[in-house]
Design a protein around this motif. Sequence first.
Motif, PDB file in Angstrom:
ATOM      1  N   ARG A  19      16.693   4.332   4.694  1.00 41.95           N
ATOM      2  CA  ARG A  19      15.407   4.506   4.028  1.00 41.95           C
ATOM      3  C   ARG A  19      14.791   3.155   3.677  1.00 41.95           C
ATOM      4  O   ARG A  19      13.598   2.921   3.892  1.00 41.95           O
ATOM      5  CB  ARG A  19      15.585   5.349   2.774  1.00 41.95           C
ATOM      6  CG  ARG A  19      14.252   5.646   2.082  1.00 41.95           C
ATOM      7  CD  ARG A  19      14.429   6.277   0.720  1.00 41.95           C
ATOM      8  NE  ARG A  19      15.094   5.336  -0.157  1.00 41.95           N
ATOM      9  CZ  ARG A  19      16.163   5.633  -0.917  1.00 41.95           C
ATOM     10  NH1 ARG A  19      16.672   6.835  -0.892  1.00 41.95           N
ATOM     11  NH2 ARG A  19      16.710   4.726  -1.682  1.00 41.95           N
ATOM     12  N   ASP A  20      15.614   2.237   3.154  1.00 37.52           N
ATOM     13  CA  ASP A  20      15.106   0.909   2.799  1.00 37.52           C
ATOM     14  C   ASP A  20      14.603   0.161   4.038  1.00 37.52           C
ATOM     15  O   ASP A  20      13.558  -0.498   3.996  1.00 37.52           O
ATOM     16  CB  ASP A  20      16.191   0.097   2.084  1.00 37.52           C
ATOM     17  CG  ASP A  20      16.539   0.680   0.718  1.00 37.52           C
ATOM     18  OD1 ASP A  20      15.723   1.476   0.197  1.00 37.52           O
ATOM     19  OD2 ASP A  20      17.621   0.341   0.203  1.00 37.52           O
ATOM     20  N   ASP A  21      15.343   0.261   5.145  1.00 39.53           N
ATOM     21  CA  ASP A  21      14.912  -0.404   6.390  1.00 39.53           C
ATOM     22  C   ASP A  21      13.596   0.187   6.905  1.00 39.53           C
ATOM     23  O   ASP A  21      12.707  -0.546   7.340  1.00 39.53           O
ATOM     24  CB  ASP A  21      15.994  -0.272   7.472  1.00 39.53           C
ATOM     25  CG  ASP A  21      17.216  -1.122   7.186  1.00 39.53           C
ATOM     26  OD1 ASP A  21      17.123  -2.017   6.316  1.00 39.53           O
ATOM     27  OD2 ASP A  21      18.267  -0.892   7.833  1.00 39.53           O
ATOM     28  N   LEU A  22      13.469   1.516   6.862  1.00 38.82           N
ATOM     29  CA  LEU A  22      12.229   2.153   7.316  1.00 38.82           C
ATOM     30  C   LEU A  22      11.053   1.775   6.415  1.00 38.82           C
ATOM     31  O   LEU A  22       9.950   1.501   6.897  1.00 38.82           O
ATOM     32  CB  LEU A  22      12.393   3.670   7.363  1.00 38.82           C
ATOM     33  CG  LEU A  22      13.241   4.210   8.506  1.00 38.82           C
ATOM     34  CD1 LEU A  22      13.456   5.711   8.335  1.00 38.82           C
ATOM     35  CD2 LEU A  22      12.620   3.921   9.842  1.00 38.82           C
ATOM     36  N   ASN A  23      11.274   1.752   5.105  1.00 38.78           N
ATOM     37  CA  ASN A  23      10.205   1.354   4.186  1.00 38.78           C
ATOM     38  C   ASN A  23       9.781  -0.097   4.418  1.00 38.78           C
ATOM     39  O   ASN A  23       8.592  -0.425   4.363  1.00 38.78           O
ATOM     40  CB  ASN A  23      10.625   1.568   2.735  1.00 38.78           C
ATOM     41  CG  ASN A  23      10.615   3.033   2.358  1.00 38.78           C
ATOM     42  OD1 ASN A  23       9.917   3.839   2.979  1.00 38.78           O
ATOM     43  ND2 ASN A  23      11.388   3.393   1.344  1.00 38.78           N
ATOM     44  N   ALA A  24      10.744  -0.974   4.689  1.00 35.60           N
ATOM     45  CA  ALA A  24      10.420  -2.383   4.976  1.00 35.60           C
ATOM     46  C   ALA A  24       9.626  -2.499   6.276  1.00 35.60           C
ATOM     47  O   ALA A  24       8.657  -3.269   6.366  1.00 35.60           O
ATOM     48  CB  ALA A  24      11.698  -3.219   5.053  1.00 35.60           C
ATOM     49  N   ALA A  25       9.993  -1.716   7.284  1.00 33.11           N
ATOM     50  CA  ALA A  25       9.262  -1.743   8.559  1.00 33.11           C
ATOM     51  C   ALA A  25       7.838  -1.233   8.377  1.00 33.11           C
ATOM     52  O   ALA A  25       6.884  -1.790   8.937  1.00 33.11           O
ATOM     53  CB  ALA A  25       9.996  -0.918   9.612  1.00 33.11           C
TER      54      ALA A  25
END
Length: 146
Positions: A126-132
């Motif tokens: 989730r954190d990686d997707l939000n950063a992307a």
Amino acid sequence: MIGLLTRLGLSTRAARVGAIAIGVLAIAGVLWAAIAQTYRSGSAAGGSKVAGKVAEQRAGHLAEARADERQATAVTIAIADGAARADALSETLLRTTIQDLRDALDATPPAVAGAAPPVVPADRLRDDLNAAIARSNRSGSAAGTP
């Protein structure tokens, strides 16, 4: 000339008028021939001059068109390279996201019989997707898109 005309049967006065008329016609003929020659030579010279200028202008326009064509080709290649890089980055991000999702599912402990399925540890995903998404929004704002 007057003597020739008087022998032909003209009076002296008529012979004089005839001689003057013949002289005027001769002068007019010479002037007409000179004007015609000048016109022909001027036309040929002017035609060559115009043809030379047209050839120079055509060469200039062709050089300009070829320069524009080379510039357009360079811009097209740059756009294609940028699109290829963007595609490669998108594909890499997609593959990484899929792999992270698979890893998160694989890390989930098996469900106990009759119990609710365990929660998938997807915090890092989730954190990686939000950063992307945030990066995408920033780059869109920088490009001026709404």
